[in-house]
Design a protein around this motif. Sequence first.
Motif, PDB file in Angstrom:
ATOM      1  N   PHE A 296       1.832  -7.308  -8.072  1.00  0.00           N
ATOM      2  CA  PHE A 296       2.011  -8.636  -9.089  1.00  0.00           C
ATOM      3  C   PHE A 296       1.708  -9.619  -8.838  1.00  0.00           C
ATOM      4  O   PHE A 296       0.927 -10.615  -8.882  1.00  0.00           O
ATOM      5  CB  PHE A 296       2.616  -8.425 -10.294  1.00  0.00           C
ATOM      6  N   ILE A 297       2.942 -10.022  -7.450  1.00  0.00           N
ATOM      7  CA  ILE A 297       2.568 -11.594  -6.504  1.00  0.00           C
ATOM      8  C   ILE A 297       1.111 -11.564  -6.003  1.00  0.00           C
ATOM      9  O   ILE A 297       0.627 -12.378  -5.990  1.00  0.00           O
ATOM     10  CB  ILE A 297       3.636 -11.245  -5.330  1.00  0.00           C
ATOM     11  N   ASP A 298       0.134 -10.524  -5.796  1.00  0.00           N
ATOM     12  CA  ASP A 298      -0.663 -11.042  -4.988  1.00  0.00           C
ATOM     13  C   ASP A 298      -1.817 -10.972  -5.971  1.00  0.00           C
ATOM     14  O   ASP A 298      -2.629 -12.144  -5.624  1.00  0.00           O
ATOM     15  CB  ASP A 298      -1.275  -9.185  -4.114  1.00  0.00           C
ATOM     16  N   LYS A 299      -1.724 -10.731  -7.124  1.00  0.00           N
ATOM     17  CA  LYS A 299      -2.704 -10.515  -8.619  1.00  0.00           C
ATOM     18  C   LYS A 299      -2.100 -12.572  -9.169  1.00  0.00           C
ATOM     19  O   LYS A 299      -3.167 -13.180  -8.977  1.00  0.00           O
ATOM     20  CB  LYS A 299      -2.782  -9.510  -9.314  1.00  0.00           C
ATOM     21  N   LEU A 300      -0.852 -12.453  -8.727  1.00  0.00           N
ATOM     22  CA  LEU A 300      -0.447 -14.019  -8.460  1.00  0.00           C
ATOM     23  C   LEU A 300      -1.443 -14.967  -8.636  1.00  0.00           C
ATOM     24  O   LEU A 300      -1.555 -16.019  -8.734  1.00  0.00           O
ATOM     25  CB  LEU A 300       0.616 -14.034  -9.113  1.00  0.00           C
ATOM     26  N   ILE A 301      -0.808 -15.154  -7.140  1.00  0.00           N
ATOM     27  CA  ILE A 301      -2.004 -15.853  -6.187  1.00  0.00           C
ATOM     28  C   ILE A 301      -3.205 -15.950  -6.576  1.00  0.00           C
ATOM     29  O   ILE A 301      -3.652 -16.601  -6.098  1.00  0.00           O
ATOM     30  CB  ILE A 301      -1.826 -14.717  -4.845  1.00  0.00           C
ATOM     31  N   ILE A 302      -3.745 -14.735  -6.300  1.00  0.00           N
ATOM     32  CA  ILE A 302      -5.466 -14.785  -7.358  1.00  0.00           C
ATOM     33  C   ILE A 302      -5.681 -15.655  -8.050  1.00  0.00           C
ATOM     34  O   ILE A 302      -7.014 -16.271  -8.478  1.00  0.00           O
ATOM     35  CB  ILE A 302      -5.890 -12.949  -6.746  1.00  0.00           C
ATOM     36  N   ASN A 303      -4.633 -15.119  -8.965  1.00  0.00           N
ATOM     37  CA  ASN A 303      -5.476 -16.346 -10.745  1.00  0.00           C
ATOM     38  C   ASN A 303      -5.216 -17.783  -9.854  1.00  0.00           C
ATOM     39  O   ASN A 303      -5.076 -18.046 -10.813  1.00  0.00           O
ATOM     40  CB  ASN A 303      -4.151 -15.003 -11.637  1.00  0.00           C
ATOM     41  N   SER A 304      -4.122 -17.609  -9.281  1.00  0.00           N
ATOM     42  CA  SER A 304      -3.232 -18.937  -8.832  1.00  0.00           C
ATOM     43  C   SER A 304      -4.210 -20.296  -8.700  1.00  0.00           C
ATOM     44  O   SER A 304      -4.022 -21.351  -9.132  1.00  0.00           O
ATOM     45  CB  SER A 304      -1.650 -19.005  -8.897  1.00  0.00           C
TER      46      SER A 304
ATOM     47  N   PHE B  73       8.795   0.336  -8.654  1.00  0.00           N
ATOM     48  CA  PHE B  73       8.943  -1.299  -9.481  1.00  0.00           C
ATOM     49  C   PHE B  73       8.602  -1.814  -7.880  1.00  0.00           C
ATOM     50  O   PHE B  73       7.660  -2.643  -8.256  1.00  0.00           O
ATOM     51  CB  PHE B  73      10.399  -0.714  -9.782  1.00  0.00           C
ATOM     52  N   LYS B  74       9.028  -1.094  -6.900  1.00  0.00           N
ATOM     53  CA  LYS B  74       8.492  -2.471  -5.842  1.00  0.00           C
ATOM     54  C   LYS B  74       7.073  -2.258  -5.328  1.00  0.00           C
ATOM     55  O   LYS B  74       6.206  -3.621  -5.523  1.00  0.00           O
ATOM     56  CB  LYS B  74       9.437  -1.649  -4.263  1.00  0.00           C
ATOM     57  N   LEU B  75       6.314  -1.235  -5.927  1.00  0.00           N
ATOM     58  CA  LEU B  75       5.045  -1.779  -5.677  1.00  0.00           C
ATOM     59  C   LEU B  75       4.092  -2.509  -6.972  1.00  0.00           C
ATOM     60  O   LEU B  75       3.653  -2.853  -6.619  1.00  0.00           O
ATOM     61  CB  LEU B  75       4.512   0.130  -5.772  1.00  0.00           C
ATOM     62  N   ILE B  76       4.835  -2.013  -7.978  1.00  0.00           N
ATOM     63  CA  ILE B  76       4.346  -3.085  -9.572  1.00  0.00           C
ATOM     64  C   ILE B  76       4.790  -4.412  -8.936  1.00  0.00           C
ATOM     65  O   ILE B  76       4.118  -5.418  -9.376  1.00  0.00           O
ATOM     66  CB  ILE B  76       5.215  -2.571 -10.871  1.00  0.00           C
ATOM     67  N   PHE B  77       5.548  -5.272  -8.323  1.00  0.00           N
ATOM     68  CA  PHE B  77       6.050  -6.351  -8.008  1.00  0.00           C
ATOM     69  C   PHE B  77       5.021  -7.101  -7.521  1.00  0.00           C
ATOM     70  O   PHE B  77       4.883  -7.683  -7.177  1.00  0.00           O
ATOM     71  CB  PHE B  77       7.649  -5.802  -7.172  1.00  0.00           C
ATOM     72  N   PHE B  78       5.105  -5.957  -6.136  1.00  0.00           N
ATOM     73  CA  PHE B  78       4.440  -6.972  -4.578  1.00  0.00           C
ATOM     74  C   PHE B  78       2.355  -6.918  -5.408  1.00  0.00           C
ATOM     75  O   PHE B  78       2.195  -8.221  -4.906  1.00  0.00           O
ATOM     76  CB  PHE B  78       3.981  -6.216  -3.367  1.00  0.00           C
TER      77      PHE B  78
ATOM     78  N   VAL C 132       0.877  -1.072   0.142  1.00  0.00           N
ATOM     79  CA  VAL C 132      -0.114  -0.249  -0.139  1.00  0.00           C
ATOM     80  C   VAL C 132       0.762   1.240  -0.081  1.00  0.00           C
ATOM     81  O   VAL C 132       0.534   1.983  -0.418  1.00  0.00           O
ATOM     82  CB  VAL C 132      -1.056   0.014   0.783  1.00  0.00           C
ATOM     83  N   LYS C 133       2.181   1.248   0.860  1.00  0.00           N
ATOM     84  CA  LYS C 133       3.291   2.604   1.092  1.00  0.00           C
ATOM     85  C   LYS C 133       4.453   2.375  -0.447  1.00  0.00           C
ATOM     86  O   LYS C 133       4.752   3.506  -0.199  1.00  0.00           O
ATOM     87  CB  LYS C 133       3.112   2.636   2.245  1.00  0.00           C
TER      88      LYS C 133
END
Length: 204
Positions: free
Chosen positions: A130-138, A123-128, A118-119
């Motif tokens: 992306f990880i949460d979106k990957l978790i939701i989709n997987s 790139f750090k924001l985009i990376f993390f 959130v804060k």
Amino acid sequence: MQNPRKNKIFLIVNSPLFIIQHLLPIIHKLSASNKVFLIYKFDIKYKINIKNVKTLFIPIKREPSFLDFFSLVKLSLIKNFIKPDICISFTPKAGLLNALTSCFNRKTYHYFTGQRWVKFKGFKLIFFRFIDKLIINSCDQTYCDSNSQAKFISEQLNTTKPNVIGEGSISGVDLKKYNVDKSYAKERLRNKKCFIKEEIKNIL
């Protein structure tokens, strides 16, 4: 008559402290009729010993680490060998490892308890995110500990809204801790006020 087959359930977290703080009531209920396996990073300060519950250690670091690859391989091997029916992860890194190894079990679930990104910026924001979106989709299903968080994740990541059990929370609220005698509560409150006044006097 032959006993019914018990489901093998993995609970994956990064720290044993999380288990102590949030999951003990859930573990006791699940272990009554299932084979429960706890997977987390070894920490000498916290020893968890629950009857009929097995513990498996994997070095799940909170921050990105070179050990993550080793953790991913080890979890893959464990899942492939034990073949769990259900894998439930909590905390971001555990969720990522669970999602990446979802092909080794029948059902994969993740429980969001907050968004570290959130804060973050750049790139750090985009990376993390992306990880949460990957978790939701997987994962087969994802959950949140509040309706506001579920809505926030859905809007920010443009994904399916995570589920919320009841009004939220991870393992519910122990009503016994709040159902106290009124006279006892008043006495404790009075003593606390006296203690605070005394502390203020000492400071001044």
